[in-house]
Design an enzyme around this catalytic site. Structure first.
Site, mmCIF file in Angstrom:
data_model
loop_
_atom_site.group_PDB
_atom_site.id
_atom_site.type_symbol
_atom_site.label_atom_id
_atom_site.label_comp_id
_atom_site.label_asym_id
_atom_site.label_seq_id
_atom_site.Cartn_x
_atom_site.Cartn_y
_atom_site.Cartn_z
ATOM 1 C CB VAL A 397 47.476 34.871 38.937
ATOM 2 C CG1 VAL A 397 46.959 33.435 38.927
ATOM 3 C CG2 VAL A 397 48.870 34.927 38.323
ATOM 4 C CG ASP A 398 42.365 36.231 42.686
ATOM 5 O OD1 ASP A 398 41.731 35.216 42.359
ATOM 6 O OD2 ASP A 398 42.248 36.772 43.799
ATOM 7 C CG ASP A 399 41.730 40.854 38.543
ATOM 8 O OD1 ASP A 399 40.696 41.512 38.380
ATOM 9 O OD2 ASP A 399 42.484 41.011 39.519
#
Length: 658
Positions: A397-399
């Site tokens: 999710v962060d990427d």
């Protein structure tokens, strides 16, 4: 609390002249541009501690696939990073760690180091002084069991039948994090089959034990994080004899279930889960199952491990994984910031470089594989990016948020579909409490972190402030009105997670400076007033942690109950995070920001880069730390470029989510 007057005693509050900022940005931009690969992506080294290279050596000896020339270079690396305390730390200049030291000693002995050599003697004495190898962590004890150094009952009970449990069962692997599932699946096969390493040189480390392993009466001694730890220890004792009563057919079915879980996720040369422990366990699993090394599955698994090696000519180490998507996303933001504004650096050339990076990123968006996340969201269409080159079952999710913001910032119609798919996937990955985890939804059954196997305390992937902040920043930057309720739930989660001192915990970066920067960017992007009390508290905390020389630094000790936002020196990445956070909430003209930028400009080296030895990120707090080699390059460039660009802005407002 340090106030502006105190800090200005050593550094002038006025920032650098525009001409000097231009020179810093130009040099840093050129240096970072020069690191871009021909196909458009960036990738920098990702370094951990001695554990991974030591485990690689032990893997070779488990298999009898020894490359002596390679191993000699690994030995050079391991000896160089030994600490003054005689052992090996988990991060640069860190405290002695018994597990890392046990593995490093074992590996060096396998490489032929004399146990009476000074460095080996110091390591052995340090291990014995800390209770002996019997006090090492669970994963180290599994490694020792594979070599016959300890009995298998020295490891916690983890019956392979766990692989048969449905999602609804509390101890199901589906209630664990992605990294736990991929590491555990092949490890359970090993624990079931109990293979013994080939160990062709007959290397043993019985000298590391205070008590002979067959006489150790209590392998599970904590530290316990709650009374549940004691309860689960009793459960371990009850299960141990009960496991022997499981019918053979059920046992064999569970082994097949493990293999059936692993093989669709083998991920080619990127390996199972694209992380070293899972990949190495898979290699050993195939050997234990009798699969020939020449079998394409076993051979590819072995080559995926070797692909993580970094060769510097005179020394070699093994990375825990690689970070090309993350590096490309972050480097891209820094490049674009430098190439925007009236003093833009090579704007047209940068645009072309970023178009190439965007094309590379679009090709790696995961659009046709429903990964493990789909067990909670079966109707959600995929649309994320992984952290590594390929890891289709485990997008991050962060990427995805970082890449989505980068593609949106380019204002290129070619990116529209990718951004839309990413937006929908990120929204669908929001947890019930309003936050976002890195890879899973509602992966927060904290009780699991109290079982004996989870002595690392990181069996789960619950929502965190830094990942949540990035998702809010992404959605806010896109500006879809219908996404406002999603963002509001996220903001409420961030509000609840703020520490009493005004900071936010940084789960994936060191630490409170990283978390606070991330959240301030999100609050700004989401339109939260800069005068809100929670913003003000965060600003004051950042000001209070600024060092007298104008920079910021934070050590990994802050994950171990050490001081927050503090270190013995200022560091480029942390200084950049701090000033980016302050600028995000309208403090571009704050004297603290000027001093931080002055520190960055005066510490740029002749290559246009910045030097940074300490580790700047974390895999598992208190257990596993990371050094992103790219952070010292793109974050300072990002910060100085933004400071310069805001000088020429009428509003002094940061208009992007990041």
């Amino acid at each position: 609390m340090l106030d502006d007057v105190t800090n200005s005693a050593t550094v002038e509050s006025a920032g650098p002249e525009t001409s000097e900022l231009d020179r810093v940005v130009e040099r840093a931009h050129a240096a970072l541009a020069g690191r871009q690969n021909d196909d458009g992506h960036w990738v920098f080294e990702l370094e951990a501690d001695a554990t991974i290279p030591a485990e690689f050596v032990l893997l070779e000896h488990f298999l009898d696939r020894i490359d002596q020339t390679l191993d000699d270079k690994i030995g050079v690396y391991l000896r160089r990073i030994q600490g003054d305390h005689g052992g090996w730390p988990l991060y640069h200049d860190g405290a002695f760690n018994i597990s890392a030291t046990t593995k490093a000693y074992f590996a060096l002995k396998c490489l032929g180091d004399d146990i009476n050599a000074p460095h080996m003697k110091r390591a052995r004495e340090a291990i014995l002084a800390h209770g002996g190898a019997e006090r090492s962590n669970v994963f180290t004890r599994f490694q020792l069991a594979l070599f016959g150094e300890i009995p298998w009952y020295g490891t916690p009970v983890m019956p392979i039948e766990l692989m048969l449990l449905p999602r609804s069962a509390f101890f199901s692997v589906w209630n664990m994090s992605y990294w736990s599932r991929t590491v555990i699946a092949p490890l359970l096969v090993l624990a079931a089959l109990k293979p013994v390493a080939v160990n062709p040189r007959g290397i043993h480390v019985q000298e590391l034990f205070v008590t002979p392993p067959d006489q150790v009466k209590d392998w599970i001694r904590g530290p316990y994080r709650s009374r549940w730890g004691h309860a689960f220890k009793i459960l371990d004792q009850v299960l141990r004899p009960a496991v022997k009563l499981i019918p053979k057919k059920v046992h064999e079915k569970a082994i097949r279930a493990s293999v059936d879980f692993i093989e669709p996720r083998l991920n080619g040369l990127d390996g199972l889960g694209a992380i070293y422990p899972a990949m190495a366990n898979t290699v050993m699993m195939y050997r234990a199952l009798g699969v020939p090394d020449s079998d394409p599955r076993a051979n590819t698994a072995w080559e995926s491990v070797r692909a993580l090696l970094v060769d510097h000519g005179d020394e070699v180490y093994c990375q825990p994984c690689v970070s090309p998507i993350w590096d490309t996303g972050l480097a891209g933001h820094a490049m674009m910031e430098a190439a925007s504004g009236p003093n833009a650096v090579e704007a047209e050339k940068t645009k072309a470089k970023m178009a190439k990076a965007a094309e590379w990123l679009r090709e790696r968006q995961i659009l046709d594989v429903k990964g493990d996340w789909a067990i909670n969201k079966p109707d959600l269409e995929p649309g994320g990016w992984a952290f590594q080159y390929r890891n289709d079952y485990y997008p991050d999710v962060d990427d995805t948020a970082v890449v989505g913001m980068l593609l949106h910032r380019q204002n290129d119609p070619a990116n529209a579909e990718a951004i839309d798919r990413a937006r929908k996937w990120v929204i669908g990955m929001q947890s019930t409490n309003g936050g976002w985890g890195a890879f899973d939804i509602d992966n927060d059954k904290d009780l699991l972190n109290h079982i004996p196997f989870a002595d690392h305390g990181a069996l789960l992937d619950p929502p965190t402030a830094d990942v949540t902040a990035r998702c809010i920043s992404f959605l806010a930057q896109l500006g879809h009105a219908e996404d406002r309720p999603v963002m509001e739930r996220g903001i409420a989660y961030l509000r609840s997670e703020q520490e009493k001192d005004g900071s936010w915990f940084g789960r994936w970066g060191t630490n409170y400076i990283y978390g606070t920067w991330s959240v301030l960017c999100a609050l700004n992007a989401a339109g939260v007033s800069h005068d809100e009390p929670m913003v003000g508290r965060a600003v004051e905390w950042l000001r209070s942690t600024q060092r007298p020389d104008g920079g910021w630094g934070e050590g990994c000790e802050s994950y171990e109950n050490g001081p927050r936002g503090a270190y013995k020196e200022s560091l480029p990445s942390q200084t950049a995070w701090a000033v980016l956070g302050l600028m995000a909430v309208g403090r571009r003209d704050d004297p603290a920001v000027a001093r931080g930028i002055a520190w960055l400009t005066t510490h740029q080296n002749e290559k246009g880069e910045w030097d940074e030895q300490p580790y700047n990120a974390v895999g598992f707090p208190k257990v596993f730390y990371l050094k992103y080699h790219g952070y010292r390059m793109f974050f300072p460039l990002f910060a100085v470029s933004r400071y310069r660009n805001l000088e020429n802005s009428n509003s002094r407002e940061v208009s992007y989510g990041f």
